[in-house]
Each structure stands twice: as C-alpha cells, then as structure tokens.
Design an enzyme around this catalytic site. Structure first.
Site, short mmCIF file in Angstrom:
data_model
loop_
_atom_site.label_atom_id
_atom_site.label_comp_id
_atom_site.label_asym_id
_atom_site.label_seq_id
_atom_site.Cartn_x
_atom_site.Cartn_y
_atom_site.Cartn_z
N HIS A 28 0.86 -1.19 0.00
CA HIS A 28 0.00 0.00 0.00
C HIS A 28 0.90 1.24 0.00
O HIS A 28 2.07 1.17 0.40
CB HIS A 28 -0.88 0.01 1.25
N GLU B 279 1.17 3.73 1.91
CA GLU B 279 1.77 4.07 3.21
C GLU B 279 2.97 3.18 3.53
O GLU B 279 3.96 3.64 4.10
CB GLU B 279 0.75 3.93 4.34
N CYS C 259 -5.82 1.90 5.81
CA CYS C 259 -6.53 0.68 6.18
C CYS C 259 -6.06 0.21 7.57
O CYS C 259 -5.16 0.81 8.17
CB CYS C 259 -6.28 -0.41 5.13
N CYS D 95 -2.24 -0.60 7.62
CA CYS D 95 -1.37 0.59 7.58
C CYS D 95 -1.50 1.41 8.86
O CYS D 95 -0.51 1.96 9.35
CB CYS D 95 -1.70 1.44 6.36
#
Ligand code: ZN
EC number: 3.5.4.33
Length: 214
Positions: A70, A72, A106, A109
């Site tokens: 992701h 992040e 999410c 993260c």
C-alpha cells in the site's frame, strides 16, 4: 523515555496549518494520479518531516504482486531508508513526521503507523471497507498499549476528488466485469464514501477487487 501512555496532546505543535495541508495534499494527489496511470488503486501519500518530504508512495500492489504494498507501506520504507542513510534515530524522526494520504489508511497501515509512532495523519476520503481510522476499526485512537502510540487524524480533504479517482479505477479495471452497482443506502455524500461500497458480481470477485484498497 516514555514507552506507553504517551500524552496525545504533546504533539499538538505538529498539527499542520491549512496551507501546509493544501501544499502536501496536492503532491499526495499527484502520486494517486501516477498510481491510476499505472493501473494501481489510486492512493498516494507523503511523509513530511521538518518541512521536507522524507518518504512518498503510491499503491504498488499489482506491480509487485504483493498485497501489502500500500502507498503508506512504500512511504514508510523510504522513511526508514532516509533515516539509515543520514544515521538519524528513526524513532525520533517518525515522532515528528506527518502523513498526507488521499484515502483513509486501512487497518494494516494504521497499525504500522502506530508502531512507528507517526503522530498525525491528514487524509482525503474514507475507506469504508478497510479503514483503520474509524470506518471499520479505530486503530488510530484505540487504547492498544502493545501497538505503538495512537495518532490524530484530519479527515475529508479533497475527499470527493479522491473518491472520483477510485471510481475511475474500478470502472476501467475489468472491462468484462458486470456493471458495478452502488448500494444507494450506503452513499454518504458528505464524505463521498460510495466507491468503496461498489459491489461486483460474486462475493469472491468483489473481495479480490476491493482487497487492494488504500
Ligand atoms: Zn493500507
């Protein structure tokens, strides 16, 4: 050194001003556009320390075939590299770093941000499916004494735009998929959370499609 129970007020001086939010979020959105242009879920982010970008990322799940890449996570890896290269204390740097991201982080993260002690997150639209900052779980603010420190969020910046990009992605991702249906009862025009509620075909397909979010 304080390991647990850090006073959440101590990082108030890090709260970004409106103009900082505007400047950095514009760059996070540029990253999201880059993701979209590369066939990835359009999420982009930056990590800013002392008015300097020390990490940036966009979703790379499809490219790397790794569901954990992701935006992040990509940016956090860069932050750690930045610290190592300059022989800086990662913990001290992260404690003064603000994350700017186009979609609510999410659950995964949000937990990573806690473990690295990032104090502040500015984000665009909500992530109704997997959001870890209130939408599904409150990883950001829950009392989790063994999972780093809580962080504060500023939500809703350019949220509609962030949602539009996600819609564009899901429209183009699979031209053979049945036309997506949006659950009308779940649309919240205030935070523009509709996209994440997009339903496609059988449940497995839906899970697969949405699993790359944020
Ligand atoms: Zn994530």
């Amino acid at each position: 050194m304080q390991e647990v129970g850090v006073d959440p007020e101590k990082n108030d001086f890090l709260q970004p001003s409106d103009s900082e939010v505007q400047t950095w979020m514009a760059k996070a959105f540029d990253m999201a556009v880059e993701a979209l242009e590369n066939g990835e879920v359009p999420v982009g982010c930056l990590m800013v320390y002392n008015n300097e970008i020390i990490g940036k990322g966009r979703n790379e799940v499809n490219e790397t075939k790794n569901a954990t890449r992701h935006a992040e996570m990509v940016a956090l890896d860069q932050v750690l590299d930045w610290c190592r290269l300059r022989e800086k204390d990662c913990k001290e740097v992260c404690e003064q770093t603000v994350l700017y991201v186009t979609v609510e982080p999410c659950i995964m993260c949000a937990a990573a941000l806690r473990l690295l002690r990032i104090p502040f997150v500015v984000y665009g639209c909500k992530n109704e499916r997997f959001g870890g900052c209130g939408s599904v779980l409150d990883v950001s603010s829950d009392h989790l004494p063994h999972t780093g420190t809580s962080f504060k969020c500023i939500a809703g910046y350019r949220a509609e735009e962030a949602v539009e990009m996600l819609k564009t992605f899901y429209k183009q991702e699979n031209p053979n998929a049945p036309k997506p249906k949006v659950r009308k009862d779940s649309i919240n025009p205030q935070d523009g959370a509709a996209v994440i509620q997009v339903m496609r075909g059988p449940p497995d397909e839906e899970t697969e499609t949405i699993a790359h979010l944020s």
